[in-house]
Write an enzyme that holds these catalytic residues in place. Structure first.
Site, PDB file in Angstrom:
ATOM      1  N   HIS A 193     -46.869  13.073  27.777  1.00  0.00           N
ATOM      2  CA  HIS A 193     -47.119  11.788  28.409  1.00  0.00           C
ATOM      3  C   HIS A 193     -47.207  10.617  27.447  1.00  0.00           C
ATOM      4  O   HIS A 193     -46.996   9.483  27.843  1.00  0.00           O
ATOM      5  CB  HIS A 193     -48.267  11.905  29.397  1.00  0.00           C
ATOM      6  CG  HIS A 193     -47.766  12.591  30.623  1.00  0.00           C
ATOM      7  ND1 HIS A 193     -47.639  13.956  30.687  1.00  0.00           N
ATOM      8  CD2 HIS A 193     -47.222  12.104  31.756  1.00  0.00           C
ATOM      9  CE1 HIS A 193     -47.086  14.269  31.847  1.00  0.00           C
ATOM     10  NE2 HIS A 193     -46.829  13.164  32.514  1.00  0.00           N
ATOM     11  N   ARG A 300     -46.132   7.696  39.164  1.00  0.00           N
ATOM     12  CA  ARG A 300     -47.141   8.629  38.630  1.00  0.00           C
ATOM     13  C   ARG A 300     -48.514   7.947  38.697  1.00  0.00           C
ATOM     14  O   ARG A 300     -48.912   7.261  37.767  1.00  0.00           O
ATOM     15  CB  ARG A 300     -46.825   8.976  37.185  1.00  0.00           C
ATOM     16  CG  ARG A 300     -45.609   9.870  36.981  1.00  0.00           C
ATOM     17  CD  ARG A 300     -45.467  10.195  35.500  1.00  0.00           C
ATOM     18  NE  ARG A 300     -44.549  11.298  35.266  1.00  0.00           N
ATOM     19  CZ  ARG A 300     -43.270  11.145  34.925  1.00  0.00           C
ATOM     20  NH1 ARG A 300     -42.763   9.950  34.786  1.00  0.00           N
ATOM     21  NH2 ARG A 300     -42.507  12.200  34.705  1.00  0.00           N
ATOM     22  N   ARG A 336     -46.628   9.558  44.214  1.00  0.00           N
ATOM     23  CA  ARG A 336     -47.164  10.913  44.054  1.00  0.00           C
ATOM     24  C   ARG A 336     -48.680  10.846  43.959  1.00  0.00           C
ATOM     25  O   ARG A 336     -49.228  10.019  43.229  1.00  0.00           O
ATOM     26  CB  ARG A 336     -46.600  11.534  42.781  1.00  0.00           C
ATOM     27  CG  ARG A 336     -47.229  12.860  42.453  1.00  0.00           C
ATOM     28  CD  ARG A 336     -46.558  13.514  41.295  1.00  0.00           C
ATOM     29  NE  ARG A 336     -46.972  12.962  40.026  1.00  0.00           N
ATOM     30  CZ  ARG A 336     -46.455  13.323  38.864  1.00  0.00           C
ATOM     31  NH1 ARG A 336     -45.491  14.219  38.830  1.00  0.00           N
ATOM     32  NH2 ARG A 336     -46.875  12.800  37.747  1.00  0.00           N
ATOM     33  N   GLU A 434     -41.856  22.195  41.402  1.00  0.00           N
ATOM     34  CA  GLU A 434     -41.922  22.212  39.942  1.00  0.00           C
ATOM     35  C   GLU A 434     -42.542  23.488  39.411  1.00  0.00           C
ATOM     36  O   GLU A 434     -42.937  23.573  38.244  1.00  0.00           O
ATOM     37  CB  GLU A 434     -42.647  20.966  39.409  1.00  0.00           C
ATOM     38  CG  GLU A 434     -43.930  20.631  40.082  1.00  0.00           C
ATOM     39  CD  GLU A 434     -44.559  19.327  39.563  1.00  0.00           C
ATOM     40  OE1 GLU A 434     -44.090  18.753  38.560  1.00  0.00           O
ATOM     41  OE2 GLU A 434     -45.544  18.888  40.156  1.00  0.00           O
ATOM     42  N   ASN A 457     -39.449  18.832  34.518  1.00  0.00           N
ATOM     43  CA  ASN A 457     -40.266  18.999  33.306  1.00  0.00           C
ATOM     44  C   ASN A 457     -41.161  20.225  33.461  1.00  0.00           C
ATOM     45  O   ASN A 457     -41.198  21.108  32.608  1.00  0.00           O
ATOM     46  CB  ASN A 457     -41.149  17.769  33.063  1.00  0.00           C
ATOM     47  CG  ASN A 457     -40.343  16.490  32.992  1.00  0.00           C
ATOM     48  OD1 ASN A 457     -39.170  16.532  32.671  1.00  0.00           O
ATOM     49  ND2 ASN A 457     -40.972  15.377  33.311  1.00  0.00           N
ATOM     50  N   ASP A 458     -41.881  20.249  34.572  1.00  0.00           N
ATOM     51  CA  ASP A 458     -42.765  21.391  34.783  1.00  0.00           C
ATOM     52  C   ASP A 458     -41.978  22.636  35.199  1.00  0.00           C
ATOM     53  O   ASP A 458     -42.328  23.745  34.810  1.00  0.00           O
ATOM     54  CB  ASP A 458     -43.831  21.058  35.830  1.00  0.00           C
ATOM     55  CG  ASP A 458     -44.971  20.279  35.207  1.00  0.00           C
ATOM     56  OD1 ASP A 458     -45.399  20.650  34.092  1.00  0.00           O
ATOM     57  OD2 ASP A 458     -45.426  19.292  35.809  1.00  0.00           O
ATOM     58  N   ARG A 468     -44.432  22.355  27.503  1.00  0.00           N
ATOM     59  CA  ARG A 468     -43.604  21.140  27.398  1.00  0.00           C
ATOM     60  C   ARG A 468     -44.099  20.192  26.306  1.00  0.00           C
ATOM     61  O   ARG A 468     -43.380  19.312  25.870  1.00  0.00           O
ATOM     62  CB  ARG A 468     -43.566  20.406  28.748  1.00  0.00           C
ATOM     63  CG  ARG A 468     -44.902  19.922  29.191  1.00  0.00           C
ATOM     64  CD  ARG A 468     -44.899  19.464  30.640  1.00  0.00           C
ATOM     65  NE  ARG A 468     -44.624  18.036  30.778  1.00  0.00           N
ATOM     66  CZ  ARG A 468     -44.616  17.375  31.924  1.00  0.00           C
ATOM     67  NH1 ARG A 468     -44.829  18.038  33.057  1.00  0.00           N
ATOM     68  NH2 ARG A 468     -44.390  16.097  31.982  1.00  0.00           N
ATOM     69  N   CYS A 505     -36.676  14.236  39.742  1.00  0.00           N
ATOM     70  CA  CYS A 505     -37.401  13.139  39.094  1.00  0.00           C
ATOM     71  C   CYS A 505     -37.905  13.515  37.715  1.00  0.00           C
ATOM     72  O   CYS A 505     -38.611  12.738  37.083  1.00  0.00           O
ATOM     73  CB  CYS A 505     -38.542  12.647  39.979  1.00  0.00           C
ATOM     74  SG  CYS A 505     -39.765  13.915  40.310  1.00  0.00           S
TER      75      CYS A 505
HETATM   76  C1  PEP Z   1     -41.944  16.923  36.284  1.00  0.00           C
HETATM   77  O1  PEP Z   1     -42.762  17.819  36.090  1.00  0.00           O
HETATM   78  O2  PEP Z   1     -40.717  17.040  36.097  1.00  0.00           O
HETATM   79  C2  PEP Z   1     -42.393  15.601  36.748  1.00  0.00           C
HETATM   80  C3  PEP Z   1     -41.533  14.665  37.096  1.00  0.00           C
HETATM   81  O3  PEP Z   1     -43.722  15.370  36.761  1.00  0.00           O
HETATM   82  P1  PEP Z   1     -44.557  15.063  35.428  1.00  0.00           P
HETATM   83  O4  PEP Z   1     -43.620  14.866  34.293  1.00  0.00           O
HETATM   84  O5  PEP Z   1     -45.366  13.845  35.711  1.00  0.00           O
HETATM   85  O6  PEP Z   1     -45.402  16.303  35.294  1.00  0.00           O
HETATM   86 MG    MG Z   2     -44.770  17.649  36.838  1.00  0.00          MG
END
Ligand code: PEP
Ligand code: MG
Length: 601
Positions: A193, A300, A336, A434, A457-458, A468, A505
């Site tokens: 993040h 987010r 979200r 995810e 991502n997750d 990650r 996303c």
């Molecule tokens: C993801 O996990 O791909 C996502 C978009 O959410 P975040 O990156 O906020 O966990």
């Molecule tokens: Mg995520």
């Protein structure tokens, strides 16, 4: 230490400036004993240090108020009140009376308080751990005569490249964008993040440098290349010339990309791909709207909470959501619900699990804290009066969670009815897919939701069992692993068969090669970082679905991520030639060696 350090590209752009080294960690304290007749002066020394730390905090508070706003600045009131806590100071003084040096006494008491708070059953008190750490660092720095590394100390126009181990929320809210021009961290990856926030703030960033803070002294001349993920320290005149040249080209490229903003998001063979923006901070909404995004595909909301001492109330949330909705005048805005925990909201409160990513986060936390969740839902229902708000639940693993969330939404609506407050009733509800559980059981979710959004991502992290945020594992974190591609393909097929919109996303969609793969897998809706909207639009407009499909099927049939990448690259490069923009975000790209070191297992 002259030379280049290779990390990961986290936020694009090239800047040249001076290294500002920030070591924000609890220092090692020696065990020192004081004699009986030194006790009084030692206690005076402690009180004086506490006063100086408080003075500093008041200064920091004023700066945070200016740069990040009053709510964010409130975190420092909490820290000041910790230093005014009579029982805490009493405990430290008691240890000094038992002949312990002031530093060790303060260190020991703070350590105990942190342990105690971290285990507390009330989340509000668990949240205080981060504040205790900040306070511990500040007072010990004064007592030990350590240099004060506050990022707030920099005068305007310092052209500072902030180099630090990791960026905590309390540091983030202090960042002075008139002084800091780039960020480099030892920790982190493209999807952690700090990287997401740097992109939101438009600050070039390199993460995952591992030991940059240990290798640098501070004040070195440096070039930070956030596009390629490199920090060059004490560059030679030739390197400076090369980079200034590259920066000029990147700036020109950015202007050209902006012209794409107003063009249509349609492939060469006439398929429309909805392109929306990810918004992390409400203030980004206008810029995202100007980038040509057709709405917001992921807001987010947890960034409303990062660095805060308390959760935002209904009114504050309502104002933040309304701001974003109005910036997109009537176009869809997918918001979200809080995805706190994991690597988000690191204020200490929600990370008591041994494995935070497998722990109490996102929808799990919201369902267990219904008042907190319903406050957010009420704010969303009200904000929907101003536009097309859609609500999305993160980290869902089972239909039960969706049904419970819907029940809480009904209760939130009833509470608004009871208050006679206006709100919209028919909001579309969707889930993020995810986790492998949600992906494999997506058929069990489709009847109860209006849309799906794939969080790659997750999904990548949980499918490959690769953290990650780990710099050590970055080359293994690849959404092009055939396992991840197969899950995405399955989600798209099931969702489309049920006539649901299936969006992506995760960061994957922001990278040209991967966006190409997603189009080929049947994805017709993507949400990407605001700055990546023109870039991805250029990919969409330059390829045909027929070719992308052929490439994606070859990638799906590949045995490894490297092989999949090769299949995609060959066809994408045939469409565009070796255009520099295709390299954005690809790991291992250093002056032409685009795929060196990338591809993972
Ligand atoms: C993801 O996990 O791909 C996502 C978009 O959410 P975040 O990156 O906020 O966990
Ligand atoms: Mg995520």
């Amino acid at each position: 230490m002259p030379g280049g350090m290779a990390g990961m590209p986290a936020s694009p752009g090239i800047v040249e400036g001076k290294v500002h080294l920030l070591r924000w960690e609890v220092p090692d304290v020696d065990h020192r004993v004081v004699s009986d007749n030194e006790i009084t002066s030692e206690i005076d020394r402690l009180r004086d240090a506490i006063e100086r730390a408080k003075e500093r905090l008041r200064h920091v508070r004023a700066r945070a108020d200016k740069h990040a706003g009053p709510e964010e600045a409130a975190i420092f009131d909490v820290q000041i009140s910790i230093l005014e806590d009579a029982s805490l100071i009493g405990e430290v003084e008691e240890l000094i009376r038992q002949n312990l040096g002031a530093e060790k006494a303060f260190d020991l008491v703070l350590f105990e308080w942190r342990q105690h708070f971290a285990r507390h059953s009330q989340s509000m008190l668990r949240e205080r751990v981060g504040d205790l750490i900040d306070v511990q660092i500040r007072v010990l720095s004064v007592l030990m005569g350590l240099p004060d590394h506050d990022p707030v100390d920099l005068p305007k126009g310092s052209n500072a490249i902030l180099v630090t181990h990791d960026l905590t929320p309390s540091l983030t809210v202090q960042l002075d964008r008139e002084a800091i021009i780039g960020i480099a961290t030892d920790a982190g990856t493209r999807t952690s993040h700090v990287a997401i926030l740097a992109r939101s703030l438009g600050l070039p960033a390199v993460v995952g440098l591992r030991d940059a803070t240990a290798r640098l002294k501070g004040n070195e001349h440096a070039i930070l290349d956030g596009t390629s993920g490199i920090l060059i320290v004490d560059p030679t005149p030739a390197q400076i010339a090369t980079y200034r040249d590259r920066k000029a080209r990147e700036d020109a490229d950015a202007v050209e990309l902006l012209q794409i903003a107003t063009t249509e998001s349609v492939t060469l063979d006439g398929h429309w791909v909805t392109l929306r923006a990810n918004v992390d901070l409400p203030e980004e909404a206008e810029q995202a709207a100007h980038s040509g995004a057709e709405g917001v595909g992921l807001m987010r909301t947890e960034f409303l909470v990062v660095g805060r001492a308390t959760m935002p109330d209904e009114e504050e949330q309502y104002r933040a959501y309304t701001h974003v909705v109005e910036a997109f005048s009537g176009r869809p805005v997918v918001i979200r619900t809080f995805d706190v925990g994991g690597d988000k909201l690191p204020v200490g409160g929600y990370q008591t699990d041994a494995n935070p990513f497998l722990g109490w986060r996102a929808i799990r936390m919201c369902l267990d804290e219904p008042e907190l969740f319903k406050t957010q839902l009420r704010a969303l229902l009200r904000a929907a009066m101003h536009g097309d708000v859609r609500i999305m639940f993160p980290l869902v693993i089972t239909l039960d969670e969706v049904l419970q969330a819907k029940q809480l939404l009904r209760e939130a609506a009833a509470e608004l009815d009871a208050r006679g407050v206006e709100y919209r009733h028919d909001l579309p509800l969707g889930v993020m897919v995810e986790t492998p559980a949600a992906a494999l059981c997506v058929h069990t979710l489709v009847d109860d939701v209006s849309f799906l959004s794939i969080g790659t991502n997750d999904l990548t992290q949980y499918t490959l069992a690769v953290d990650r945020g780990s710099a050590n594992l970055a080359s293994r974190f690849t959404p092009l692993h055939p396992a991840v591609l197969q899950l995405i393909h399955r989600i798209v097929e099931v969702g489309s068969a049920h006539k649901l919109e299936v969006s992506v996303c995760g960061e994957m969609a922001s990278q040209p090669l991967m966006a190409f793969a997603l189009i080929g897998l049947g994805v017709r809706s993507m949400s990407v970082a605001g700055r990546a909207v023109p870039l991805v639009k250029r990919v969409i407009r330059g390829v045909s679905v027929a070719v992308a499909h052929e490439a994606a099927m070859a990638a799906l049939a590949s045995k490894t991520a490297r092989e999949a990448e090769g299949e995609l690259r060959r066809r994408l490069f045939a469409a565009f030639g070796d255009a520099p923009f295709l390299r954005d975000g690809l790991p291992g790209f250093v002056d032409g060696n685009i795929f060196e070191g990338s591809g993972g297992p």
